[in-house]
Design a protein around this motif. Structure first.
Motif, PDB file in Angstrom:
ATOM      1  N   GLN A  46     -10.008  19.089  -7.213  1.00  8.73           N
ATOM      2  CA  GLN A  46     -10.860  17.936  -6.901  1.00  8.73           C
ATOM      3  C   GLN A  46     -11.164  17.120  -8.149  1.00  8.73           C
ATOM      4  O   GLN A  46     -11.136  15.882  -8.130  1.00  8.73           O
ATOM      5  N   LEU A  47     -11.444  17.801  -9.261  1.00  8.00           N
ATOM      6  CA  LEU A  47     -11.698  17.099 -10.521  1.00  8.00           C
ATOM      7  C   LEU A  47     -10.478  16.285 -10.946  1.00  8.00           C
ATOM      8  O   LEU A  47     -10.604  15.154 -11.430  1.00  8.00           O
ATOM      9  N   ALA A  48      -9.289  16.863 -10.749  1.00  5.75           N
ATOM     10  CA  ALA A  48      -8.060  16.174 -11.132  1.00  5.75           C
ATOM     11  C   ALA A  48      -7.881  14.881 -10.343  1.00  5.75           C
ATOM     12  O   ALA A  48      -7.404  13.870 -10.879  1.00  5.75           O
ATOM     13  N   ASN A  49      -8.280  14.887  -9.068  1.00  2.00           N
ATOM     14  CA  ASN A  49      -8.130  13.689  -8.248  1.00  2.00           C
ATOM     15  C   ASN A  49      -9.287  12.718  -8.410  1.00  2.00           C
ATOM     16  O   ASN A  49      -9.207  11.582  -7.923  1.00  2.00           O
ATOM     17  N   LEU A  50     -10.352  13.134  -9.081  1.00  2.62           N
ATOM     18  CA  LEU A  50     -11.394  12.197  -9.496  1.00  2.62           C
ATOM     19  C   LEU A  50     -10.952  11.402 -10.721  1.00  2.62           C
ATOM     20  O   LEU A  50     -11.369  10.265 -10.928  1.00  2.62           O
ATOM     21  N   CYS A  51     -10.085  12.014 -11.523  1.00  2.00           N
ATOM     22  CA  CYS A  51      -9.663  11.422 -12.792  1.00  2.00           C
ATOM     23  C   CYS A  51      -8.782  10.205 -12.569  1.00  2.00           C
ATOM     24  O   CYS A  51      -7.870  10.221 -11.746  1.00  2.00           O
ATOM     25  N   HIS A  52      -9.053   9.130 -13.310  1.00  2.00           N
ATOM     26  CA  HIS A  52      -8.265   7.898 -13.249  1.00  2.00           C
ATOM     27  C   HIS A  52      -7.272   7.805 -14.407  1.00  2.00           C
ATOM     28  O   HIS A  52      -6.616   6.781 -14.578  1.00  2.00           O
ATOM     29  N   ASN A  53      -7.197   8.847 -15.237  1.00  4.42           N
ATOM     30  CA  ASN A  53      -6.288   8.850 -16.387  1.00  4.42           C
ATOM     31  C   ASN A  53      -6.540   7.663 -17.315  1.00  4.42           C
ATOM     32  O   ASN A  53      -5.616   7.038 -17.830  1.00  4.42           O
ATOM     33  N   MET A 221      -4.717  -3.552  -5.430  1.00  5.49           N
ATOM     34  CA  MET A 221      -5.480  -3.121  -4.261  1.00  5.49           C
ATOM     35  C   MET A 221      -5.851  -4.303  -3.366  1.00  5.49           C
ATOM     36  O   MET A 221      -5.590  -4.281  -2.149  1.00  5.49           O
ATOM     37  N   TYR A 222      -6.428  -5.339  -3.954  1.00  4.00           N
ATOM     38  CA  TYR A 222      -6.878  -6.470  -3.141  1.00  4.00           C
ATOM     39  C   TYR A 222      -5.703  -7.330  -2.669  1.00  4.00           C
ATOM     40  O   TYR A 222      -5.755  -7.915  -1.581  1.00  4.00           O
ATOM     41  N   LYS A 339       2.861   7.426  -5.040  1.00  5.07           N
ATOM     42  CA  LYS A 339       1.527   7.437  -5.643  1.00  5.07           C
ATOM     43  C   LYS A 339       0.503   6.737  -4.773  1.00  5.07           C
ATOM     44  O   LYS A 339      -0.705   6.806  -5.056  1.00  5.07           O
ATOM     45  N   MET A 340       0.933   6.085  -3.706  1.00  3.85           N
ATOM     46  CA  MET A 340      -0.007   5.488  -2.764  1.00  3.85           C
ATOM     47  C   MET A 340      -0.963   6.543  -2.218  1.00  3.85           C
ATOM     48  O   MET A 340      -2.122   6.250  -1.906  1.00  3.85           O
ATOM     49  N   ILE A 341      -0.489   7.788  -2.138  1.00  2.19           N
ATOM     50  CA  ILE A 341      -1.317   8.868  -1.602  1.00  2.19           C
ATOM     51  C   ILE A 341      -2.524   9.128  -2.502  1.00  2.19           C
ATOM     52  O   ILE A 341      -3.536   9.672  -2.051  1.00  2.19           O
ATOM     53  N   HIS A 342      -2.420   8.730  -3.775  1.00  2.00           N
ATOM     54  CA  HIS A 342      -3.542   8.938  -4.701  1.00  2.00           C
ATOM     55  C   HIS A 342      -4.797   8.242  -4.214  1.00  2.00           C
ATOM     56  O   HIS A 342      -5.902   8.760  -4.385  1.00  2.00           O
ATOM     57  N   GLY A 343      -4.635   7.083  -3.594  1.00  2.00           N
ATOM     58  CA  GLY A 343      -5.806   6.368  -3.084  1.00  2.00           C
ATOM     59  C   GLY A 343      -6.553   7.188  -2.044  1.00  2.00           C
ATOM     60  O   GLY A 343      -7.787   7.239  -2.047  1.00  2.00           O
TER      61      GLY A 343
END
Length: 360
Positions: A46-53, A221-222, A339-343
């Motif tokens: 979960q922490l890894a997917n919070l990270c925006h790098n 995104m927009y 990487k769309m799945i990252h959203g």
């Protein structure tokens, strides 16, 4: 998700961060780290997917190499994050292939689909008359719907299964409206890309702060949302108001689509430029091709759409229509593996973070 050396290494580094706490105000990751004393595999994921790098923590850290602790949180989080997208994907092999050879896979899928659509056009009777009738003369509306409905809903089913697995692995609980309000507010602003002091992140030029990556993300995104809104409005106009395409320049579908296409094209170009300049050692270098493949896919979708609008009344229209529709189809079909799945995963991680904070 299996316990791997990647998770173990990320846990080692996170425990060092939890003891140090210098980066506590940098983004959502470090307050989440500092709330815990022990970290399960689900916590690390979960922490890894919070990270925006954004990489600000790396340049602020006193324990990076050559220190013996060898802390590199951006790289550790990127590797865990990538493994989570792959392991929970349905099917997982497709995700692994895209992450390894994303550019090649994206181009191959677009080329194959465009070829099939061109064959369909050439097989249709009275091709010249069909071209004069516009897009639907080249490819009938019902045929488009028959192709796009499966291409839209099958990836949604795949993503839903993937997210369900992920949500269970990170200990997700029943959601409330307040959780969505908190998480969506962070998504809309891309808050964590502004850095701890609001000066931006350090993605493209070491310890120099910049908001370029945040602006690129927002443009993508927009721009995408505007394009999606254009298609949605056109669908409503077609079925509910008996107003089929083509639409004039100052109609809502055209205004939304052209604006979104321009913003999306500029955003993807900017993102590609940033990725080319960024230090690959602060991310998961194994999947750099997949990241660039995703950016390329979005760029082709937006630019072919704009080209189709500008050249829609010329002889190039049938070929451009095939390429554009093929790129859109490829985008949807590859969404669960790109990487769309990252959203989706990041939103789930923010929702879980909101749940945890609500209990404190």
């Amino acid at each position: 998700m299996q316990i791997t050396k990647t998770i173990e290494e990320a846990r080692r580094q996170v425990e060092i961060c939890n003891a140090c706490r210098y980066c506590e105000s940098f983004c959502s990751v470090f307050p989440a780290i500092n709330r815990e004393r022990h970290f399960s595999d689900g916590d690390i994921t979960q922490l890894a997917n919070l990270c925006h790098n954004c990489r600000g923590c790396y340049y602020a850290c006193q324990y990076t190499e050559p220190h013996e602790f060898k802390v590199n949180i951006p790289k550790a989080m990127a590797e865990v994050r990538q493994e989570s997208w792959q392991d929970y994907a349905v099917p997982a092999m497709a995700a692994k292939t895209f992450h390894k050879s994303g550019v090649l896979m994206a181009l191959a899928v677009i080329a194959a689909l465009a070829f099939i659509l061109l064959l369909f056009q050439n097989a249709a009777p009275a091709a010249g008359e069909a071209q004069a009738a516009g897009f639907y003369g080249v490819l009938p509306h019902n045929a488009m719907i028959a192709v796009f409905i499966p291409a839209f809903f099958l990836p949604i089913i795949s993503i839903a299964i993937s997210l369900r697995r992920y949500w269970k692995s990170i200990g997700g609980e029943r959601l409330r409206l307040a959780h969505f309000t908190n998480a969506l507010g962070s998504v809309a602003k891309l808050k964590d890309l502004s850095g701890g002091q609001g000066e931006g992140c350090n993605f493209e030029d070491e310890d120099r702060f910049s908001n370029a990556r945040r602006w690129s993300h927002q443009a993508i995104m927009y721009g995408f949302l505007l394009c999606f809104a254009s298609t949605s409005v056109a669908t409503i106009m077609h079925y509910f108001f008996n107003m089929p395409a083509p639409y004039p320049l100052f109609s809502l579908p055209k205004l939304l689509g052209i604006t979104g296409g321009v913003i999306l094209s500029l955003g993807t170009l900017s993102m590609a430029s940033l990725k080319l300049r960024a230090d690959k050692n602060l991310g998961d270098a194994r999947v750099w091709g997949g990241e660039m493949g995703f950016v390329l896919l979005l760029f082709v979708v937006s630019t072919t759409g704009l080209a189709l609008y500008m050249l829609g009344s010329t002889g190039a229209m049938p070929a451009l229509l095939a390429i554009h529709l093929a790129s859109v189809l490829a985008f949807f079909l590859l969404t669960p593996f790109s990487k769309m799945i990252h959203g989706f995963y990041r939103l789930a991680s923010l929702l879980r973070d909101a749940q945890i904070k609500a209990k404190l």
